[in-house]
Design a protein around this motif. Structure first.
Motif, short mmCIF file in Angstrom:
data_model
loop_
_atom_site.label_atom_id
_atom_site.label_comp_id
_atom_site.label_asym_id
_atom_site.label_seq_id
_atom_site.Cartn_x
_atom_site.Cartn_y
_atom_site.Cartn_z
N GLY A 44 0.94 -1.18 0.17
CA GLY A 44 0.06 -0.09 0.08
C GLY A 44 0.74 1.19 -0.01
N HIS A 45 2.17 1.02 -0.01
CA HIS A 45 3.03 2.33 0.26
C HIS A 45 4.20 2.30 -0.97
CE1 HIS A 45 1.11 1.38 3.94
NE2 HIS A 45 0.92 2.82 4.26
N ALA A 46 4.63 3.28 -1.50
CA ALA A 46 5.76 3.27 -2.56
C ALA A 46 7.02 3.22 -1.48
CB ALA A 46 5.55 4.58 -3.14
N ALA A 71 0.45 -2.38 -10.74
CA ALA A 71 0.40 -1.57 -9.52
C ALA A 71 1.20 -0.21 -10.05
CB ALA A 71 1.07 -2.35 -8.72
N ASP A 72 0.91 1.05 -9.61
CA ASP A 72 1.63 2.19 -10.11
C ASP A 72 1.89 2.85 -8.73
OD1 ASP A 72 2.49 4.33 -11.16
OD2 ASP A 72 0.80 4.81 -12.34
N TYR A 73 3.15 3.04 -8.42
CA TYR A 73 3.70 3.69 -7.23
C TYR A 73 4.33 5.17 -7.69
CZ TYR A 73 2.61 -0.64 -5.08
OH TYR A 73 2.06 -1.61 -4.57
N THR A 74 4.41 5.54 -9.19
CA THR A 74 4.79 6.87 -9.29
C THR A 74 4.66 7.92 -8.80
OG1 THR A 74 3.64 6.87 -11.28
CG2 THR A 74 5.68 5.83 -11.37
N VAL A 91 6.88 0.13 -13.47
CA VAL A 91 8.01 -0.97 -13.39
C VAL A 91 9.51 -0.53 -13.40
CG1 VAL A 91 8.79 -3.25 -14.40
CG2 VAL A 91 6.43 -2.94 -14.61
N LYS A 92 9.59 0.29 -14.25
CA LYS A 92 11.09 0.89 -14.30
C LYS A 92 11.52 1.40 -13.04
CE LYS A 92 14.41 3.64 -16.76
NZ LYS A 92 14.98 4.03 -15.63
N ASP A 96 14.36 0.03 -10.63
CA ASP A 96 15.34 0.93 -10.13
C ASP A 96 15.42 1.16 -8.54
OD1 ASP A 96 16.28 1.65 -13.04
OD2 ASP A 96 15.06 3.41 -12.81
N SER A 97 14.29 1.22 -7.94
CA SER A 97 14.11 1.40 -6.40
C SER A 97 14.68 0.03 -5.67
CB SER A 97 12.98 1.84 -5.89
OG SER A 97 12.52 3.04 -6.59
N LEU A 98 14.34 -1.14 -6.61
CA LEU A 98 14.84 -2.31 -5.96
C LEU A 98 16.17 -2.80 -6.19
CD1 LEU A 98 11.76 -4.54 -6.89
CD2 LEU A 98 12.23 -3.82 -4.40
N GLN A 99 16.66 -1.81 -7.20
CA GLN A 99 18.18 -2.04 -7.55
C GLN A 99 18.47 -3.48 -8.09
OE1 GLN A 99 21.10 -0.81 -4.61
NE2 GLN A 99 19.38 -0.01 -3.49
#
Length: 361
Positions: A44-46, A71-74, A91-92, A96-99
């Motif tokens: 539920g949280h980016a 699922a869109d967290y942008t 997804v990008k 990127d956030s997940l490295q």
């Protein structure tokens, strides 16, 4: 290198995102240290994505991640979309956030109606997913849904390896917001997944905490977390259950499942509230055990049900059991213990006749 096994209890992301980043990192790392290696990322949280990226530094190859296309967290908050460009951007950002430069499981996210799947296809998202798998960016394709008919439609396409589905007795008995489909429909779906070698990762095993609170539970009695987890694990096709836990103490409470006894995991009390259509049908709960002559009655029933669907592997599993249904002495012990009122003696006769005298007596 040999493939690593999926942990039967994983970690959902429904609540962890409300915590401080340092707590998220500590909980994820503690879970990995305790053997958890399957992480769902529909939260539920980016904030979970950069935190997981930091938590998994040096550990990425030890875990499996479920990433959701749709699922869109942008925006900084959870959103849902079937638009290709928005999904690609989302997804990008997640990668990127997940490295990470690959996704273990890419999920067609939260499709519950035919129109959602139609939009996913029309907008080119499904083609994009298939192309990413062809290039090796995606290792496996999955689907998350609450609707048996929709899951069956996607299974017919032959493109998915795993389904994320909500399994708990509330939904299986047709109650609650996501109690979609009858008990027979849902059980048939679980058996189909096992037959077709499509795994199930279980979401909402506690029904959002409803099952753990007698005041909220439709059964007017509280189940424990081990009972809910065992209920899900007993369903055909299930490979992992993904409770959401937001701290290390909550994680330890969930993983205490492995220290419980069969009696503590026994959920048979729900039979008192089962709808008529769910009675007189084996749910493989093993409450009938122990059998005086050593029959594994739940497994015998499961292999029989799957074999009748055309599962050749289930037939082989049945035939290699130490004791098959033909060894039943009709003592009635199982009938007296079955909380779902199954005539197991009649089932054993039926199964023995179906398979003949092959197998070990």
């Amino acid at each position: 290198m040999a493939a690593k096994k999926i942990s039967v209890i994983g970690m959902g992301a429904s609540v962890i995102g409300a915590r401080l980043e340092s707590e998220i990192i500590a909980t994820v790392r503690a879970a990995i240290a305790r053997g958890v290696n399957f992480f769902d990322l529909a939260g539920g949280h980016a904030s979970i994505f950069p935190a997981y990226g930091k938590a998994l530094r040096g550990l990425r190859k030890k875990v499996y991640l479920q990433v959701h296309f749709g699922a869109d967290y942008t925006s900084g908050e959870y959103g849902w979309t079937t638009e290709l460009k928005k999904i690609q951007a989302a997804v990008k950002w997640q990668q990127d956030s997940l490295q990470t430069d690959y996704m273990d499981f890419c999920f067609i996210h939260c499709l519950d109606e035919d129109k959602d799947l139609d939009a996913y296809q029309k907008n080119g998202v499904l083609d994009d997913v298939l192309e990413l798998k062809r290039r090796g960016v995606i290792r496996h394709i999955g689907l998350s849904s609450h609707t048996p008919a929709l899951v069956n439609r996607v299974l017919d396409m032959g493109i998915i390896d795993i389904v994320m589905f909500s399994i708990n007795p509330v939904y299986d008995y047709g109650q609650g917001e996501f109690g979609i489909g009858g008990a027979d429909d849902r059980q048939a779906l679980y058996r189909r997944c096992e037959k077709e070698d499509v795994g199930i990762s279980v979401m909402k095993p506690f029904c959002g905490g409803q099952l753990l609170d007698a005041a909220q539970s439709p059964f007017k009695a509280a189940l424990t977390k081990p009972q809910c987890i065992q209920y899900a694990l007993d369903k055909p096709g299930v490979v992992t259950v993904l409770p959401g836990y937001g701290s290390q103490p909550a994680m330890e409470e969930v993983l205490a499942f492995f220290d419980t006894t069969p009696a503590e995991r026994d959920y048979s009390a729900i039979s008192a509230y089962a709808p008529q259509e769910a009675l007189a049908k084996c749910v493989y709960c093993q409450h009938c055990q122990p059998c005086p002559v050593g029959l594994e009655i739940g497994l015998i029933n499961k292999y029989y049900d799957l074999t009748r669907l055309g599962d050749a592997l289930a037939r082989e599993h049945y035939l290699t059991l130490d004791k098959t249904a033909s060894a039943c002495v009709q003592c009635g012990h199982c009938n007296g213990r079955c909380p779902f009122h199954v005539d197991q003696m009649a089932r054993m006769r039926e199964i023995a006749q179906y398979f003949g005298k092959r197998g070990k007596p």
